[in-house]
Scaffold this motif. Structure first.
Motif, mmCIF file in Angstrom:
data_model
loop_
_atom_site.group_PDB
_atom_site.id
_atom_site.type_symbol
_atom_site.label_atom_id
_atom_site.label_comp_id
_atom_site.label_asym_id
_atom_site.label_seq_id
_atom_site.Cartn_x
_atom_site.Cartn_y
_atom_site.Cartn_z
ATOM 1 N N GLU A 223 0.848 -1.185 0.000
ATOM 2 C CA GLU A 223 0.000 0.000 0.000
ATOM 3 C C GLU A 223 0.883 1.235 0.000
ATOM 4 O O GLU A 223 1.949 1.233 0.610
ATOM 5 C CB GLU A 223 -0.897 0.004 1.239
ATOM 6 C CG GLU A 223 -1.912 -1.122 1.193
ATOM 7 C CD GLU A 223 -2.722 -1.240 2.468
ATOM 8 O OE1 GLU A 223 -2.533 -0.405 3.383
ATOM 9 O OE2 GLU A 223 -3.547 -2.164 2.546
ATOM 10 N N ALA A 224 0.443 2.276 -0.683
ATOM 11 C CA ALA A 224 1.199 3.526 -0.693
ATOM 12 C C ALA A 224 0.255 4.667 -1.016
ATOM 13 O O ALA A 224 -0.824 4.463 -1.570
ATOM 14 C CB ALA A 224 2.324 3.459 -1.718
ATOM 15 N N LYS A 225 0.684 5.884 -0.658
ATOM 16 C CA LYS A 225 -0.147 7.057 -0.929
ATOM 17 C C LYS A 225 -0.014 7.486 -2.383
ATOM 18 O O LYS A 225 1.084 7.498 -2.939
ATOM 19 C CB LYS A 225 0.299 8.212 -0.031
ATOM 20 C CG LYS A 225 -0.242 8.088 1.373
ATOM 21 C CD LYS A 225 -0.032 9.380 2.125
ATOM 22 C CE LYS A 225 -0.682 9.292 3.493
ATOM 23 N NZ LYS A 225 -0.219 10.385 4.361
ATOM 24 N N ALA A 226 -1.128 7.833 -2.993
ATOM 25 C CA ALA A 226 -1.122 8.229 -4.405
ATOM 26 C C ALA A 226 -0.622 9.663 -4.565
ATOM 27 O O ALA A 226 -0.987 10.552 -3.792
ATOM 28 C CB ALA A 226 -2.526 8.103 -4.970
ATOM 29 N N ARG A 227 0.225 9.864 -5.556
ATOM 30 C CA ARG A 227 0.597 11.203 -5.999
ATOM 31 C C ARG A 227 0.156 11.302 -7.434
ATOM 32 O O ARG A 227 0.639 10.553 -8.282
ATOM 33 C CB ARG A 227 2.112 11.383 -5.973
ATOM 34 C CG ARG A 227 2.612 11.829 -4.664
ATOM 35 C CD ARG A 227 3.983 12.439 -4.864
ATOM 36 N NE ARG A 227 4.610 12.540 -3.578
ATOM 37 C CZ ARG A 227 5.862 12.842 -3.391
ATOM 38 N NH1 ARG A 227 6.648 13.064 -4.427
ATOM 39 N NH2 ARG A 227 6.363 12.929 -2.187
ATOM 40 N N ILE A 228 -0.759 12.211 -7.696
ATOM 41 C CA ILE A 228 -1.311 12.271 -9.048
ATOM 42 C C ILE A 228 -0.488 13.254 -9.871
ATOM 43 O O ILE A 228 -0.335 14.417 -9.500
ATOM 44 C CB ILE A 228 -2.798 12.647 -8.968
ATOM 45 C CG1 ILE A 228 -3.498 11.515 -8.192
ATOM 46 C CG2 ILE A 228 -3.398 12.806 -10.351
ATOM 47 C CD1 ILE A 228 -4.889 11.797 -7.786
ATOM 48 N N THR A 229 0.099 12.756 -10.957
ATOM 49 C CA THR A 229 1.047 13.586 -11.699
ATOM 50 C C THR A 229 1.198 13.146 -13.148
ATOM 51 O O THR A 229 1.084 11.955 -13.460
ATOM 52 C CB THR A 229 2.449 13.548 -11.039
ATOM 53 O OG1 THR A 229 3.394 14.117 -11.948
ATOM 54 C CG2 THR A 229 2.888 12.134 -10.709
ATOM 55 N N ASN A 230 1.466 14.136 -13.993
ATOM 56 C CA ASN A 230 1.729 13.855 -15.403
ATOM 57 C C ASN A 230 3.125 13.318 -15.663
ATOM 58 O O ASN A 230 3.470 13.021 -16.797
ATOM 59 C CB ASN A 230 1.535 15.127 -16.225
ATOM 60 C CG ASN A 230 0.091 15.260 -16.661
ATOM 61 O OD1 ASN A 230 -0.511 14.279 -17.089
ATOM 62 N ND2 ASN A 230 -0.458 16.444 -16.525
ATOM 63 N N LYS A 231 3.941 13.193 -14.604
ATOM 64 C CA LYS A 231 5.270 12.622 -14.796
ATOM 65 C C LYS A 231 5.179 11.242 -15.418
ATOM 66 O O LYS A 231 6.011 10.855 -16.213
ATOM 67 C CB LYS A 231 5.982 12.493 -13.446
ATOM 68 C CG LYS A 231 6.796 13.704 -13.065
ATOM 69 C CD LYS A 231 7.620 13.376 -11.842
ATOM 70 C CE LYS A 231 8.262 14.640 -11.321
ATOM 71 N NZ LYS A 231 8.770 14.477 -9.975
ATOM 72 N N VAL A 232 4.166 10.466 -15.003
ATOM 73 C CA VAL A 232 4.007 9.137 -15.596
ATOM 74 C C VAL A 232 2.910 9.163 -16.657
ATOM 75 O O VAL A 232 1.965 9.952 -16.568
ATOM 76 C CB VAL A 232 3.655 8.056 -14.539
ATOM 77 C CG1 VAL A 232 4.855 7.761 -13.667
ATOM 78 C CG2 VAL A 232 2.461 8.459 -13.700
ATOM 79 N N GLY A 233 3.044 8.297 -17.655
ATOM 80 C CA GLY A 233 2.051 8.213 -18.716
ATOM 81 C C GLY A 233 0.853 7.392 -18.285
ATOM 82 O O GLY A 233 0.844 6.790 -17.199
ATOM 83 N N ARG A 234 -0.152 7.315 -19.149
ATOM 84 C CA ARG A 234 -1.344 6.512 -18.857
ATOM 85 C C ARG A 234 -0.984 5.046 -18.729
ATOM 86 O O ARG A 234 -0.173 4.522 -19.473
ATOM 87 C CB ARG A 234 -2.371 6.670 -19.973
ATOM 88 C CG ARG A 234 -3.133 7.962 -19.867
ATOM 89 C CD ARG A 234 -4.569 7.764 -20.276
ATOM 90 N NE ARG A 234 -5.298 6.905 -19.339
ATOM 91 C CZ ARG A 234 -6.596 6.716 -19.396
ATOM 92 N NH1 ARG A 234 -7.309 7.281 -20.339
ATOM 93 N NH2 ARG A 234 -7.194 5.942 -18.510
ATOM 94 N N GLY A 235 -1.597 4.383 -17.770
ATOM 95 C CA GLY A 235 -1.382 2.948 -17.628
ATOM 96 C C GLY A 235 -0.096 2.585 -16.912
ATOM 97 O O GLY A 235 0.237 1.418 -16.794
ATOM 98 N N VAL A 236 0.644 3.600 -16.428
ATOM 99 C CA VAL A 236 1.927 3.334 -15.766
ATOM 100 C C VAL A 236 1.923 3.950 -14.371
ATOM 101 O O VAL A 236 1.435 5.062 -14.183
ATOM 102 C CB VAL A 236 3.095 3.937 -16.584
ATOM 103 C CG1 VAL A 236 4.415 3.789 -15.845
ATOM 104 C CG2 VAL A 236 3.174 3.290 -17.953
ATOM 105 N N VAL A 237 2.427 3.207 -13.376
ATOM 106 C CA VAL A 237 2.638 3.802 -12.053
ATOM 107 C C VAL A 237 4.127 3.687 -11.703
ATOM 108 O O VAL A 237 4.820 2.796 -12.189
ATOM 109 C CB VAL A 237 1.783 3.134 -10.944
ATOM 110 C CG1 VAL A 237 0.305 3.413 -11.178
ATOM 111 C CG2 VAL A 237 2.052 1.641 -10.847
ATOM 112 N N PHE A 238 4.586 4.616 -10.847
ATOM 113 C CA PHE A 238 5.990 4.633 -10.446
ATOM 114 C C PHE A 238 6.087 4.618 -8.929
ATOM 115 O O PHE A 238 5.357 5.323 -8.245
ATOM 116 C CB PHE A 238 6.664 5.903 -10.974
ATOM 117 C CG PHE A 238 8.004 6.187 -10.337
ATOM 118 C CD1 PHE A 238 9.155 5.596 -10.840
ATOM 119 C CD2 PHE A 238 8.115 7.035 -9.231
ATOM 120 C CE1 PHE A 238 10.397 5.835 -10.260
ATOM 121 C CE2 PHE A 238 9.348 7.278 -8.636
ATOM 122 C CZ PHE A 238 10.490 6.682 -9.155
ATOM 123 N N ILE A 239 6.990 3.774 -8.387
ATOM 124 C CA ILE A 239 7.234 3.748 -6.939
ATOM 125 C C ILE A 239 8.734 3.812 -6.694
ATOM 126 O O ILE A 239 9.490 3.053 -7.298
ATOM 127 C CB ILE A 239 6.673 2.458 -6.286
ATOM 128 C CG1 ILE A 239 5.187 2.286 -6.598
ATOM 129 C CG2 ILE A 239 6.891 2.474 -4.772
ATOM 130 C CD1 ILE A 239 4.598 0.994 -6.053
#
Ligand code: SF4
Lengths: 135, 538
Positions: free
Chosen positions: B486-502
């Protein structure tokens, strides 16, 4: 009060900036960038500026530990190293050199990497030595 | 580094940091340079001020991507495809360096035939980079007088990592951008002494200075120097050791200043592997997650309490100087190893200082032979530096490659090992961030750095967040076939659609519970940079 500035290399990234570690009465208290260094040229990033902070952290390990019936106990260096040497040699004898492996560190010095590599190849007799840079 | 060894014959940064400033074009891929190598980023931005074009190709639009003259977002793991595409454009437009290609390389005709399949339209389909952008990048890089390539783990941490690096080398060679000032193919090393650990032979296949253990002559040299018999077969990589430990085929391990419990892919597998050992020694400065599993813990020291040398990413050997006495009963790591060697009954482990050790290194390592403690007091020396009067080497491969002719490799694009599907429809990529360093053993114990970013987070694209009703700072679940965190969401355009970064610095929400341990077949680097996940509200 005794104050010293010791020129050294930043422990964090591969840029290899140099800085002066400021030492007051045997404690690392601050960092001063090095003007003449070809990479840093008098600046540092936030990690470099804070590179003295973890040195005196109270959670630092200060004694060798051996796990006895599931719990760590403080022991002398002699006991820790004798025990380690004995167990390693037993494994070498029983299951062969290649049943042991060494992980070296990109956070340690060249000399330390060399010695760990020599311990693996020259003493245990195995080429099972690697470090986490692949990761 | 296996890719660069195959292409050029040597696996280090080809050029030095100071040279970036005079490049006309710098192509950066898979490197979050401003956060992870800030002082190199400064140098690159200075080049830009002087008129250089900066091109960034990265799945995350990080700060250096924002500052770039051209930014392109490629699909995760599509690097061979877009690199072949670039080379195709460069060859068909006649922008390649004919003289360099014919005089210094081999394999051009095969490469030309191979990349011909990678038409701009096909590239757009695989990589998501528009055909026009590919052409723009090809022109900017190929027409530059001095073009320099910079990459980091975004390129190597894939099952196709070695292919990616060889493709970058192809690009540099086809355009004649190697073997001269301000050019080259430049991997940026993460931790401060990755270069040194490799140079000193902390690798299963080589002694110091990349001298192969399978070479009888070289092995005989070390046997003579150390007075022991040595084994001539290649050893196990870290991933192979973990797998063997897991299967009960490895009985013991010695871990120095590393925390594989956090840095390895698939942490659960690593825990089981380490718990399965009969004997585990950990030498470190803090009680890390790995140390907790050990039978013996030996307290080493920080850089402030020891002398020695460290080799930075551009092959400069520099001093680390003792500033304070070891804390408590801790000992410098070199001293612990020397004492242990003696206890194990080896007479030539008798060292009084790191300089003693270093002199032995110089004697057995041609690339370091001319770099002494004395000389680096006053000089900046980059290896190779074979003799006491050699000036060191700023850039490699001038005139000839270490392997003779540069090898142009014809390579096909392969999909990442795990692509999204119905069960795990999104993709995860991992990386480092500015305020923390690798697994955080040092930085998380530094109050000023820990304050900046206290806990793990996951970057989510605004469109994906909206679709799932996820809001900023909301705790969400991220699951892969291997685990869930589990982690807190950061909503950002740094990542593209369909991709998450941790980022992977945190124990709570450790991204490596999720990542895929599938390995590059040559370099044996795990595919940290892409796996399939599902992201859900809790
Ligand atoms: S100061 Fe920053 S950029 Fe320089 S070596 Fe340290 S971490 Fe790297």
């Amino acid at each position: 009060m005794n104050c010293d500035f010791v020129l050294t290399t930043c422990p964090y990234c591969g840029c290899g900036c140099n800085f002066y570690l400021q030492v007051i009465d045997g404690k690392a208290v601050g960092v001063v960038p090095c003007k003449t260094h070809p990479v840093s040229k008098g600046t540092l990033c936030i990690k470099g500026w804070n590179a003295h902070q973890f040195v005196h952290d109270e959670k630092r390990l200060t004694k060798p530990l051996i796990k006895k019936s599931g719990r760590f106990e403080e022991v002398s260096w002699d006991e820790a190293l004798d025990y380690t040497a004995k167990r390693m040699l037993e494994i070498k004898e029983k299951t062969g050199p290649d049943s042991f492996g060494f992980l070296s560190s990109a956070k340690c010095t060249n000399e330390e990497n060399y010695l760990l590599m020599k311990l693996s190849r020259g003493v245990m007799g195995t080429n099972n030595v690697d470090h986490c840079a692949r990761l | 580094m296996a890719g660069l060894v195959a292409s050029f014959g040597s696996g280090a940064m080809t050029n030095s940091i100071d040279e970036f400033e005079d490049a006309d074009c710098i192509l950066i891929t898979g490197s979050n340079t401003t956060e992870n190598h800030p002082l190199i980023a400064n140098r690159i931005l200075r080049a830009q001020e002087k008129g250089a074009k900066v091109i960034v190709i990265d799945p995350r639009k990080t700060q250096i991507g924002d500052l770039a003259d051209i930014y392109a977002r490629q699909n995760l793991g599509s690097d061979v495809a877009w690199l072949n595409g670039l080379i195709n454009v460069i060859i068909s437009e006649g922008w390649y360096d004919k003289e360099f290609v014919s005089g210094r390389t081999e394999g051009f005709e095969e490469l030309k035939a191979k990349v011909a399949d990678y038409t701009p339209d096909k590239i757009e389909q695989i990589s998501g980079i528009p055909a026009a952008t590919i052409k723009q990048i090809a022109e900017a890089y190929a027409k530059a007088e001095n073009g320099s390539i910079v990459y980091c783990m975004g390129i190597t941490q894939h099952i196709s990592g070695t292919d990616n690096v060889m493709s970058l080398a192809n690009l540099a060679m086809v355009t004649g951008n190697v073997g001269k000032r301000s050019t080259g193919v430049n991997p940026l090393r993460g931790q401060n002494n990755v270069q040194g650990a490799c140079d000193l032979g902390a690798l299963p296949n080589v002694f110091t200075g990349y001298q192969a253990v399978i070479n009888d002559e070289l092995r005989a040299k070390f046997e003579k120097a150390w007075g022991v018999k040595l084994d001539g077969k290649v050893g196990q990589t870290i991933m192979e050791m973990m797998n063997n430990a897991h299967d009960g085929k490895l009985a013991g391990m010695y871990v120095m200043a590393e925390n594989p419990m956090l840095s390895d892919p698939d942490i659960n597998h690593v825990r089981e592997a380490l718990e399965n050992l009969d004997f585990l020694v950990v030498q470190d400065i803090f009680m890390t997650e790995t140390a907790q599993l050990a039978d013996v813990v030996l307290p080493g020291t920080t850089y402030a309490e020891k002398d020695g040398t460290i080799t930075n990413t551009d092959r400069t050997v520099q001093r680390c100087r003792k500033a304070i006495e070891p804390i408590g009963d801790s000992k410098p790591d070199w001293e612990i190893l020397a004492l242990l060697g003696q206890k194990m009954g080896i007479s030539n482990f008798d060292y009084n200082s790191p300089e003693d050790v270093y002199k032995e290194i110089m004697a057995v390592t041609p690339i370091y032979a001319g770099i002494s403690y004395e000389r680096i007091e006053n000089e900046t020396l980059h290896w190779p530096c074979p003799t006491a009067d050699h000036p060191g080497t700023l850039f490699l491969h001038s005139g000839t490659f270490s392997r003779g002719l540069g090898a142009l490799k014809s390579i096909d694009y392969r999909e990442p090992a795990e692509m999204p599907d119905n069960d795990y429809p999104m993709q995860l990529t991992t990386g480092r961030m500015m305020f923390h360093f690798h697994t955080g053993t040092m930085t998380r114990n530094s109050p000023a750095l820990h304050k900046e970013v206290k806990e793990s987070y996951v970057e989510v694209n605004p469109s994906d967040a909206k679709e799932q009703g996820i809001v900023e700072d909301e705790k969400i679940s991220i699951a892969s076939r291997r685990g869930q965190i589990e982690a807190k969401a950061r909503i950002t355009n740094k990542v593209g659609r369909g991709v998450v970064f941790i980022p992977f610095h945190f124990v709570e929400g450790a991204a490596n519970v999720l990542t895929n341990p599938a390995l590059d077949p040559v370099a044996k680097i795990p595919e940290y940079k892409v796996c399939a996940v599902k992201v859900e509200k809790i």
